[in-house]
Motif scaffolding. Structure first.
Motif, PDB file in Angstrom:
ATOM      1  N   LEU A 272     -17.541 -14.424  -5.009  1.00 60.55           N
ATOM      2  CA  LEU A 272     -16.761 -15.658  -5.170  1.00 60.55           C
ATOM      3  C   LEU A 272     -15.318 -15.345  -5.533  1.00 60.55           C
ATOM      4  O   LEU A 272     -14.462 -16.217  -5.551  1.00 60.55           O
ATOM      5  N   HIS A 273     -15.028 -14.093  -5.855  1.00 60.13           N
ATOM      6  CA  HIS A 273     -13.653 -13.694  -6.212  1.00 60.13           C
ATOM      7  C   HIS A 273     -13.147 -12.709  -5.153  1.00 60.13           C
ATOM      8  O   HIS A 273     -13.101 -13.047  -3.980  1.00 60.13           O
ATOM      9  N   GLY A 317     -13.286 -17.252   1.913  1.00 58.96           N
ATOM     10  CA  GLY A 317     -11.846 -17.360   2.176  1.00 58.96           C
ATOM     11  C   GLY A 317     -11.335 -18.785   2.119  1.00 58.96           C
ATOM     12  O   GLY A 317     -10.130 -19.013   2.281  1.00 58.96           O
ATOM     13  N   TYR A 318     -12.246 -19.748   1.895  1.00 59.48           N
ATOM     14  CA  TYR A 318     -11.820 -21.153   1.797  1.00 59.48           C
ATOM     15  C   TYR A 318     -12.212 -21.712   0.443  1.00 59.48           C
ATOM     16  O   TYR A 318     -13.235 -21.336  -0.117  1.00 59.48           O
ATOM     17  N   LYS A 366     -18.247 -31.167  -0.170  1.00 57.19           N
ATOM     18  CA  LYS A 366     -18.480 -30.597  -1.506  1.00 57.19           C
ATOM     19  C   LYS A 366     -17.200 -30.043  -2.138  1.00 57.19           C
ATOM     20  O   LYS A 366     -16.864 -30.382  -3.263  1.00 57.19           O
ATOM     21  N   LYS A 368     -13.582 -29.123  -3.468  1.00 57.73           N
ATOM     22  CA  LYS A 368     -12.413 -29.928  -3.833  1.00 57.73           C
ATOM     23  C   LYS A 368     -11.183 -29.475  -3.046  1.00 57.73           C
ATOM     24  O   LYS A 368     -10.164 -30.152  -3.045  1.00 57.73           O
ATOM     25  N   ASP A 375      -7.838 -14.566   0.645  1.00 54.65           N
ATOM     26  CA  ASP A 375      -8.833 -13.686   1.259  1.00 54.65           C
ATOM     27  C   ASP A 375      -9.145 -14.033   2.715  1.00 54.65           C
ATOM     28  O   ASP A 375      -9.729 -13.226   3.429  1.00 54.65           O
TER      29      ASP A 375
HETATM   30  N1  CMX Z   1     -17.689 -23.249   1.345  1.00 55.96           N
HETATM   31  C1  CMX Z   1     -18.735 -24.044   0.995  1.00 55.96           C
HETATM   32  N2  CMX Z   1     -18.857 -24.692  -0.167  1.00 55.96           N
HETATM   33  C2  CMX Z   1     -17.824 -24.572  -1.022  1.00 55.96           C
HETATM   34  C3  CMX Z   1     -16.689 -23.803  -0.725  1.00 55.96           C
HETATM   35  C4  CMX Z   1     -16.647 -23.115   0.501  1.00 55.96           C
HETATM   36  N3  CMX Z   1     -15.647 -22.315   0.845  1.00 55.96           N
HETATM   37  N4  CMX Z   1     -15.839 -23.867  -1.776  1.00 55.96           N
HETATM   38  C5  CMX Z   1     -16.447 -24.638  -2.703  1.00 55.96           C
HETATM   39  N5  CMX Z   1     -17.636 -25.057  -2.247  1.00 55.96           N
HETATM   40  C6  CMX Z   1     -18.636 -25.846  -2.972  1.00 55.96           C
HETATM   41  C7  CMX Z   1     -18.987 -25.127  -4.258  1.00 55.96           C
HETATM   42  O1  CMX Z   1     -19.954 -24.109  -4.020  1.00 55.96           O
HETATM   43  C8  CMX Z   1     -19.512 -26.265  -5.095  1.00 55.96           C
HETATM   44  O2  CMX Z   1     -20.809 -26.552  -4.659  1.00 55.96           O
HETATM   45  P1  CMX Z   1     -21.986 -26.959  -5.722  1.00 55.96           P
HETATM   46  O3  CMX Z   1     -21.521 -28.268  -6.281  1.00 55.96           O
HETATM   47  O4  CMX Z   1     -23.186 -27.032  -4.872  1.00 55.96           O
HETATM   48  O5  CMX Z   1     -22.029 -25.860  -6.741  1.00 55.96           O
HETATM   49  C9  CMX Z   1     -18.609 -27.419  -4.678  1.00 55.96           C
HETATM   50  O6  CMX Z   1     -18.060 -27.054  -3.390  1.00 55.96           O
HETATM   51  C10 CMX Z   1     -17.452 -27.697  -5.631  1.00 55.96           C
HETATM   52  O7  CMX Z   1     -16.714 -26.491  -5.777  1.00 55.96           O
HETATM   53  P2  CMX Z   1     -15.150 -26.543  -6.101  1.00 55.96           P
HETATM   54  O8  CMX Z   1     -14.980 -27.258  -7.397  1.00 55.96           O
HETATM   55  O9  CMX Z   1     -14.357 -27.005  -4.934  1.00 55.96           O
HETATM   56  O10 CMX Z   1     -14.812 -24.994  -6.243  1.00 55.96           O
HETATM   57  P3  CMX Z   1     -15.094 -24.026  -7.487  1.00 55.96           P
HETATM   58  O11 CMX Z   1     -13.915 -24.100  -8.391  1.00 55.96           O
HETATM   59  O12 CMX Z   1     -16.432 -24.277  -8.080  1.00 55.96           O
HETATM   60  O13 CMX Z   1     -15.162 -22.597  -6.789  1.00 55.96           O
HETATM   61  C11 CMX Z   1     -14.476 -20.897  -5.282  1.00 55.96           C
HETATM   62  C12 CMX Z   1     -14.009 -21.972  -6.264  1.00 55.96           C
HETATM   63  C13 CMX Z   1     -13.261 -20.086  -4.842  1.00 55.96           C
HETATM   64  C14 CMX Z   1     -15.430 -19.955  -5.991  1.00 55.96           C
HETATM   65  C15 CMX Z   1     -15.154 -21.596  -4.076  1.00 55.96           C
HETATM   66  O14 CMX Z   1     -14.208 -22.394  -3.405  1.00 55.96           O
HETATM   67  C16 CMX Z   1     -15.796 -20.625  -3.108  1.00 55.96           C
HETATM   68  O15 CMX Z   1     -16.927 -20.226  -3.315  1.00 55.96           O
HETATM   69  N6  CMX Z   1     -15.053 -20.202  -2.009  1.00 55.96           N
HETATM   70  C17 CMX Z   1     -15.550 -19.222  -1.103  1.00 55.96           C
HETATM   71  C18 CMX Z   1     -15.420 -17.814  -1.684  1.00 55.96           C
HETATM   72  C19 CMX Z   1     -13.960 -17.397  -1.754  1.00 55.96           C
HETATM   73  O16 CMX Z   1     -13.180 -17.532  -0.810  1.00 55.96           O
HETATM   74  N7  CMX Z   1     -13.570 -16.821  -2.909  1.00 55.96           N
HETATM   75  C20 CMX Z   1     -12.232 -16.258  -3.085  1.00 55.96           C
HETATM   76  C21 CMX Z   1     -11.298 -17.109  -3.952  1.00 55.96           C
HETATM   77  C22 CMX Z   1      -9.970 -16.444  -4.137  1.00 55.96           C
HETATM   78  C23 CMX Z   1     -10.135 -15.209  -4.966  1.00 55.96           C
HETATM   79  O17 CMX Z   1     -10.436 -15.325  -6.166  1.00 55.96           O
HETATM   80  O18 CMX Z   1     -10.020 -14.105  -4.434  1.00 55.96           O
END
Ligand code: CMX
Length: 441
Positions: A272-273, A317-318, A366, A368, A375
């Motif tokens: 996730l990071h 990446g999103y 889902k 935000k 990434d």
């Molecule tokens: N694809 C599908 N679902 C996603 C999503 C994505 N790219 N991003 C968020 N969601 C989902 C979350 O899993 C969460 O679902 P649940 O309610 O079932 O748990 C919901 O949307 C709400 O999440 P959010 O408040 O928008 O985002 P968070 O602050 O919880 O998480 C992050 C942020 C980055 C972990 C998440 O957007 C994600 O998992 N992205 C994909 C992994 C990624 O690209 N990580 C890299 C981030 C940058 C970095 O640190 O390097």
């Protein structure tokens, strides 16, 4: 060695700044700046304002500013490597630490300083060699940093029992400078040992930090400029993200920079990071494979995105915990790619994903933030220049991230920040307060 301009400037800045932090803590400690709700307690402390850093600030709409400057302003202001497009990473570190843009002479001083500190002890390489060759490169990278802890000047000084609180930033700074000088050597060593038949390329004393990394990786230029850009873009993202916060947390126990950075790197290794850059490329390759390595149509791409979401995975990446628009670090890489690799099919695919994914994620309903983060783009540039081993990408992120987190923990010690110790509550308590409409103080 005489005290460098960077260290003298940093010393003046820390001493001038310290009374501000002390006054806030002593005289205004009761002033309320936030309140925490149950969602924040369960949901990863989102938006809780309880960390302080002056090194960078992340605005949800605008993205990151380093010391008050946007990414384009930062790149434009810093001294450039002669004959190259990108600035010296060394000058950028001066800027992160002091908030001042260094002159070319001040930058060259750090170039020389890091070269003088860059020898990695042989036992660190021996430790790496003792690990199974198929260990993840992030495990190797973190292990190498931790193994080097024996070199810590902070730990040695602390053990003498003579170090005063206000002086603690100095050995933290020295450790940070030693570590930074060595990280490109360690990263490139892991790469060549693991993927290039164990053919190690020694450093070239004529080159700067970024240029030397490209040289030791064995990748021809302009990969040197890619490295400089990449390290600067990934350096800092204020202090609440997992790698920065972990480094800060561990350092708050007066653990030295080696312990702290190694811990932060372990956090960066999560999907996730920082591991998301590896995952993005894996996802792109899978998509291309299903189509015999041809580019998908927008309709096919839409279907692949839905398949990923329907199987319960995230689109790597999103999304972002703070950002609510396209990450300017994505934009910076996109601008670079438009100039240097406009016809690369993977770059075209990244652009196509950008056209389709935000709509799919919005419909999915889902996240935000349906926009790409850093990434989503980084792997494609790496593949273009020949770094095709995607499990190495998070190490590149880690070398860059070290600049920001080490600058932060040096300042943490300069300002005497306390050991971190938030308070936990039980689920019973939360349920009681939920029924009562809040905790009655
Ligand atoms: N694809 C599908 N679902 C996603 C999503 C994505 N790219 N991003 C968020 N969601 C989902 C979350 O899993 C969460 O679902 P649940 O309610 O079932 O748990 C919901 O949307 C709400 O999440 P959010 O408040 O928008 O985002 P968070 O602050 O919880 O998480 C992050 C942020 C980055 C972990 C998440 O957007 C994600 O998992 N992205 C994909 C992994 C990624 O690209 N990580 C890299 C981030 C940058 C970095 O640190 O390097």
């Amino acid at each position: 060695m005489a005290e460098s301009t960077l260290k003298q400037t940093l010393k003046q800045k820390i001493e001038a700044f310290r009374p501000r932090t002390q006054k806030l803590n002593k005289e205004f400690g009761e002033v309320v700046i936030d309140k925490v709700n149950i969602g924040q307690a369960i949901g990863g402390a989102r938006d809780v304002r309880c960390l302080v850093t002056d090194i960078s600030y992340l605005d949800p709409q605008e993205g990151i500013r380093f010391r008050g400057k946007t990414i384009p302003e930062t790149f434009a202001a810093l001294p450039k490597v002669p004959g190259k497009e990108q600035p010296f990473v060394e000058g950028f570190f001066y800027f992160l630490l002091t908030g001042e843009i260094p002159t070319m002479d001040q930058t060259q001083e750090i170039v020389a300083d890091w070269k003088a500190r860059s020898a990695v002890p042989q036992y660190v390489f021996d430790v790496l060699r003792a690990m199974p060759r198929d260990s993840h490169p992030m495990t190797m990278f973190s292990t190498a940093i931790l193994a080097m802890q024996r070199e810590s000047k902070f730990a040695k000084k602390y053990a003498t029992g003579t170090m005063k609180k206000n002086d603690m930033w100095e050995p933290m700074y020295e450790d940070s400078m030693d570590i930074l000088a060595r990280l490109p050597v360690i990263g490139a060593y892991i790469y060549r040992m693991k993927y290039k038949g164990d053919t190690i390329i020694p450093a070239d004393p004529k080159l700067d930090w970024g240029g030397n990394f490209a040289h030791m990786m064995g990748i021809p230029n302009p990969y040197d400029d890619v490295a400089r850009m990449y390290f600067i873009l990934h350096s800092d993202h204020e202090s609440g993200n997992v790698s920065a916060h972990t480094t800060h947390l561990v350092a708050s126990a007066l653990s030295d920079a080696y312990y702290s950075l190694s811990a932060g790197i372990n956090g960066l290794a999560g999907p996730l990071h920082g591991l998301a850059n590896q995952e993005v490329l894996g996802w792109i390759k899978q998509t291309m494979k299903k189509l015999n390595n041809t580019l998908p149509s927008k309709e096919q791409l839409k279907q692949f995105l839905w398949d990923t979401l329907n199987s319960g995975q995230v689109i790597p990446g999103y999304g972002h915990a703070v950002l609510r628009k396209t990450d300017p670090r994505y934009v910076a890489q996109n601008e670079f790619s438009k100039k240097h690799l406009p016809n690369d099919p993977l770059f075209q695919l990244v652009n196509m994903i950008y056209e389709v994914a935000p709509g799919v994620l919005t419909e999915h309903g889902k996240t935000k933030n349906p926009w790409p983060n850093v990434d989503a783009h980084s792997g494609v540039i790496q593949v273009h220049y020949g770094v095709v081993e995607e499990d190495f990408y998070t190490v590149l992120f880690g070398i860059g991230r070290a600049l920001g987190v080490l600058a932060n923990i040096t300042w943490d010690r300069g300002l005497g920040y306390a050991i971190e110790r938030p308070k936990s509550v039980t689920t019973d308590m939360l349920e009681k307060w939920a029924h009562e409409g809040g905790r009655k103080i």
